[in-house]
Structures are given as structure tokens and as C-alpha cells.
Design a protein around this motif. Structure first.
Motif, PDB file in Angstrom:
ATOM      1  N   MET A   1      22.335  44.808  58.442  1.00 34.03           N
ATOM      2  CA  MET A   1      21.739  45.290  59.688  1.00 34.03           C
ATOM      3  C   MET A   1      20.331  45.800  59.405  1.00 34.03           C
ATOM      4  SD  MET A   1      23.353  48.135  62.203  1.00 34.03           S
ATOM      5  CE  MET A   1      22.892  48.072  63.886  1.00 34.03           C
ATOM      6  N   ALA A   2      19.396  45.434  60.257  1.00 31.13           N
ATOM      7  CA  ALA A   2      18.002  45.860  60.110  1.00 31.13           C
ATOM      8  C   ALA A   2      17.887  47.357  60.354  1.00 31.13           C
ATOM      9  CB  ALA A   2      17.126  45.100  61.097  1.00 31.13           C
ATOM     10  N   PRO A   3      16.949  48.001  59.651  1.00 31.39           N
ATOM     11  CA  PRO A   3      16.764  49.443  59.893  1.00 31.39           C
ATOM     12  C   PRO A   3      16.314  49.692  61.325  1.00 31.39           C
ATOM     13  CG  PRO A   3      15.042  48.590  58.444  1.00 31.39           C
ATOM     14  CD  PRO A   3      16.017  47.474  58.676  1.00 31.39           C
ATOM     15  N   GLY A   4      16.676  50.853  61.849  1.00 30.65           N
ATOM     16  CA  GLY A   4      16.313  51.215  63.212  1.00 30.65           C
ATOM     17  C   GLY A   4      14.838  51.523  63.339  1.00 30.65           C
ATOM     18  N   PRO A   5      14.404  51.826  64.537  1.00 30.34           N
ATOM     19  CA  PRO A   5      12.986  52.105  64.774  1.00 30.34           C
ATOM     20  C   PRO A   5      12.542  53.436  64.167  1.00 30.34           C
ATOM     21  CG  PRO A   5      14.253  52.377  66.789  1.00 30.34           C
ATOM     22  CD  PRO A   5      15.201  51.857  65.751  1.00 30.34           C
ATOM     23  N   LEU A   6      11.280  53.485  63.851  1.00 30.27           N
ATOM     24  CA  LEU A   6      10.646  54.709  63.382  1.00 30.27           C
ATOM     25  C   LEU A   6      10.104  55.457  64.602  1.00 30.27           C
ATOM     26  CD1 LEU A   6       8.654  52.969  60.538  1.00 30.27           C
ATOM     27  CD2 LEU A   6      10.484  54.642  60.184  1.00 30.27           C
ATOM     28  N   ILE A   7      10.051  56.783  64.488  1.00 29.57           N
ATOM     29  CA  ILE A   7       9.469  57.619  65.537  1.00 29.57           C
ATOM     30  C   ILE A   7       8.386  58.468  64.872  1.00 29.57           C
ATOM     31  CG2 ILE A   7       9.868  59.351  67.317  1.00 29.57           C
ATOM     32  CD1 ILE A   7      12.918  58.585  67.050  1.00 29.57           C
ATOM     33  N   TYR A   8       7.137  58.075  65.065  1.00 38.18           N
ATOM     34  CA  TYR A   8       6.004  58.811  64.505  1.00 38.18           C
ATOM     35  C   TYR A   8       5.659  59.949  65.456  1.00 38.18           C
ATOM     36  CZ  TYR A   8       5.431  54.910  61.296  1.00 38.18           C
ATOM     37  OH  TYR A   8       5.630  53.953  60.335  1.00 38.18           O
ATOM     38  N   LEU A   9       5.700  61.161  64.939  1.00 43.79           N
ATOM     39  CA  LEU A   9       5.577  62.344  65.776  1.00 43.79           C
ATOM     40  C   LEU A   9       4.382  63.197  65.385  1.00 43.79           C
ATOM     41  CD1 LEU A   9       6.990  64.007  67.994  1.00 43.79           C
ATOM     42  CD2 LEU A   9       8.341  65.087  66.189  1.00 43.79           C
ATOM     43  N   ASP A  10       3.475  63.358  66.337  1.00 46.88           N
ATOM     44  CA  ASP A  10       2.349  64.269  66.179  1.00 46.88           C
ATOM     45  C   ASP A  10       2.827  65.673  66.564  1.00 46.88           C
ATOM     46  OD1 ASP A  10      -0.319  65.135  65.804  1.00 46.88           O
ATOM     47  OD2 ASP A  10      -0.754  64.850  67.934  1.00 46.88           O
ATOM     48  N   VAL A  11       2.117  66.694  66.119  1.00 42.21           N
ATOM     49  CA  VAL A  11       2.517  68.084  66.387  1.00 42.21           C
ATOM     50  C   VAL A  11       1.649  68.729  67.471  1.00 42.21           C
ATOM     51  CG1 VAL A  11       2.655  70.411  65.402  1.00 42.21           C
ATOM     52  CG2 VAL A  11       3.541  68.445  64.116  1.00 42.21           C
ATOM     53  N   ASP A  12       0.340  68.797  67.213  1.00 43.05           N
ATOM     54  CA  ASP A  12      -0.560  69.489  68.148  1.00 43.05           C
ATOM     55  C   ASP A  12      -0.715  68.656  69.409  1.00 43.05           C
ATOM     56  OD1 ASP A  12      -1.117  71.721  66.466  1.00 43.05           O
ATOM     57  OD2 ASP A  12      -2.379  70.416  65.257  1.00 43.05           O
ATOM     58  N   GLY A  13      -0.219  69.172  70.494  1.00 43.56           N
ATOM     59  CA  GLY A  13      -0.198  68.450  71.769  1.00 43.56           C
ATOM     60  C   GLY A  13       1.235  68.146  72.164  1.00 43.56           C
ATOM     61  N   PRO A  14       1.929  67.269  71.437  1.00 40.74           N
ATOM     62  CA  PRO A  14       3.314  66.970  71.807  1.00 40.74           C
ATOM     63  C   PRO A  14       4.285  68.144  71.599  1.00 40.74           C
ATOM     64  CG  PRO A  14       2.383  65.107  70.654  1.00 40.74           C
ATOM     65  CD  PRO A  14       1.380  66.237  70.547  1.00 40.74           C
ATOM     66  N   LEU A  15       4.209  68.829  70.462  1.00 43.39           N
ATOM     67  CA  LEU A  15       5.152  69.919  70.191  1.00 43.39           C
ATOM     68  C   LEU A  15       4.552  71.301  70.396  1.00 43.39           C
ATOM     69  CD1 LEU A  15       7.031  68.557  67.043  1.00 43.39           C
ATOM     70  CD2 LEU A  15       7.816  68.632  69.419  1.00 43.39           C
ATOM     71  N   ILE A  16       3.272  71.423  70.132  1.00 37.89           N
ATOM     72  CA  ILE A  16       2.567  72.691  70.353  1.00 37.89           C
ATOM     73  C   ILE A  16       1.498  72.415  71.410  1.00 37.89           C
ATOM     74  CG2 ILE A  16       1.126  74.489  69.362  1.00 37.89           C
ATOM     75  CD1 ILE A  16       2.488  73.977  66.677  1.00 37.89           C
ATOM     76  N   PRO A  17       1.803  72.738  72.663  1.00 37.26           N
ATOM     77  CA  PRO A  17       0.851  72.436  73.736  1.00 37.26           C
ATOM     78  C   PRO A  17      -0.410  73.296  73.630  1.00 37.26           C
ATOM     79  CG  PRO A  17       2.722  73.657  74.597  1.00 37.26           C
ATOM     80  CD  PRO A  17       3.013  73.384  73.154  1.00 37.26           C
ATOM     81  N   PHE A  18      -1.501  72.746  74.148  1.00 37.21           N
ATOM     82  CA  PHE A  18      -2.764  73.486  74.169  1.00 37.21           C
ATOM     83  C   PHE A  18      -3.624  72.952  75.304  1.00 37.21           C
ATOM     84  CE2 PHE A  18      -3.529  69.814  71.498  1.00 37.21           C
ATOM     85  CZ  PHE A  18      -4.765  69.362  71.916  1.00 37.21           C
ATOM     86  N   GLY A  19      -4.642  73.708  75.660  1.00 40.64           N
ATOM     87  CA  GLY A  19      -5.594  73.251  76.668  1.00 40.64           C
ATOM     88  C   GLY A  19      -5.587  74.066  77.942  1.00 40.64           C
ATOM     89  N   LEU A  20      -4.527  74.805  78.202  1.00 47.38           N
ATOM     90  CA  LEU A  20      -4.496  75.698  79.362  1.00 47.38           C
ATOM     91  C   LEU A  20      -4.838  77.112  78.903  1.00 47.38           C
ATOM     92  CD1 LEU A  20      -1.177  74.530  81.102  1.00 47.38           C
ATOM     93  CD2 LEU A  20      -3.524  73.878  81.700  1.00 47.38           C
ATOM     94  N   GLU A  21      -4.973  77.996  79.835  1.00 49.97           N
ATOM     95  CA  GLU A  21      -5.162  79.407  79.518  1.00 49.97           C
ATOM     96  C   GLU A  21      -3.979  79.853  78.639  1.00 49.97           C
ATOM     97  OE1 GLU A  21      -6.705  83.039  79.264  1.00 49.97           O
ATOM     98  OE2 GLU A  21      -7.708  81.405  80.325  1.00 49.97           O
ATOM     99  N   PRO A  22      -4.238  80.501  77.490  1.00 46.71           N
ATOM    100  CA  PRO A  22      -3.131  80.874  76.591  1.00 46.71           C
ATOM    101  C   PRO A  22      -1.985  81.640  77.259  1.00 46.71           C
ATOM    102  CG  PRO A  22      -5.221  81.215  75.490  1.00 46.71           C
ATOM    103  CD  PRO A  22      -5.539  80.840  76.929  1.00 46.71           C
TER     104      PRO A  22
END
Length: 169
Positions: A1-22
Motif C-alpha cells: 500500500m502506498a504511503p498516505g498524504p503528507l500534511i505540511y503545517l505552518d505555525v504563524d498564521g494557521p496555529l498562532i493567529p496574528f494581524g488583529l488587535e492583540p
């Protein structure tokens, strides 16, 4: 069986939001220690359960590098994950920047080696999507997250559905 898909995960933005008033961001326990990044308080620990539920192999694709395993993984209840180590700058980087290609795009494809993957980041553009479609033999989802809000339920649904479908294609 072929290996499953990879999930490349960024941190700043996707997991740690930023850009609004703190003050608009909720803070989660545990509070960051004095020598830790103060933005770690914005990391919602419930994201770990949602990430583990995704049908693929999680890989850190972030400038946090191995610090993601030391600082983030324990707060999210995740095991140590593989880390994409970024290559040193090269002339290719300058050419990529001139055409608007993200500096992560080429290394992600080299790491994936034709495997299906989902890339979750807040800096993905149409140029990246076009380049991947022309240079990657496998399936790929480049999912852009709004950095002001980070990953939402809708994002998890889109990525999860794509990952499930890619396993059956």
C-alpha cells in the motif's frame, strides 16, 4: 500500500493567529514562560485533537523548525513530528522571488517526492498553486489560511475532505 498524504503545517498564521488587535485574541493555558515566545498563549490546545484527526502524516513546515516540537507539540498534545529543514539560500531563491514563488514551495515538492500532500499556510498564492500543478506528479492541496483567525472548522473540513478523497484516488 502506498504511503498516505503528507500534511505540511505552518505555525504563524494557521496555529498562532496574528494581524488583529492583540486584545481580540483569546489566551490559552499554560501561559508562556518568560523565555518563551509570548504568542504561544494564542495557541489553542484543542487544535491538537483536530490535527491528529486528519488522515495524513503531519510535518512541521515552519520557520520554528525543531522548536515546533519543543514548544508547540506538547501544548497541542502531539508527538514529535518530522520537521522540514529549509535549505540555505541560493540563486534559485532569488529567481523564485522575482516570479513571486514562495520560498517554501520548491523545498516542499522536493521533500514530498511525488507523494500527495496538503500544505496549510497563510502565505500561499496562485503562483505557488500554478507552479505545484506543473512540477508535482502527485495530488496537492495548497490551502491558504487567514492569519487573522488561524485554522477554523471550515479549514479543517476542507483539508480533511481533500485528504480522505486523495487516499481513494
Amino acid at each position: 500500500m502506498a504511503p498516505g498524504p503528507l500534511i505540511y503545517l505552518d505555525v504563524d498564521g494557521p496555529l498562532i493567529p496574528f494581524g488583529l488587535e492583540p486584545s481580540r485574541y483569546p489566551l490559552f493555558a499554560p501561559s508562556p514562560l518568560e523565555d518563551e515566545n509570548p504568542l504561544l498563549g494564542r495557541l489553542d490546545p484543542s487544535r491538537g485533537v483536530q490535527l491528529k484527526a486528519l488522515p495524513g502524516e503531519l510535518v512541521w513546515a515552519t520557520t520554528w523548525l525543531h522548536d515546533a516540537n519543543d514548544s508547540l507539540a506538547p501544548r497541542l498534545g502531539l508527538p514529535r513530528l518530522p520537521v522540514l529543514d529549509w535549505p540555505e539560500s541560493s540563486d534559485t531563491d532569488d529567481a523564485d522571488a522575482r516570479i513571486g514563488l514562495h520560498w517554501k514551495t520548491r523545498p516542499l515538492l522536493e521533500h514530498a517526492r511525488g507523494r500527495p500532500f496538503a500544505w496549510v499556510d497563510d502565505e500561499i498564492s496562485e503562483i505557488d498553486r500554478d507552479w505545484v500543478s506543473g512540477h508535482h506528479a502527485g495530488q496537492a492541496l495548497l490551502h491558504r489560511v487567514d492569519p487573522r483567525h488561524g485554522l477554523t472548522g471550515a479549514d479543517y473540513r476542507v483539508v480533511g475532505e481533500w485528504l480522505r478523497e486523495s487516499r481513494h484516488s
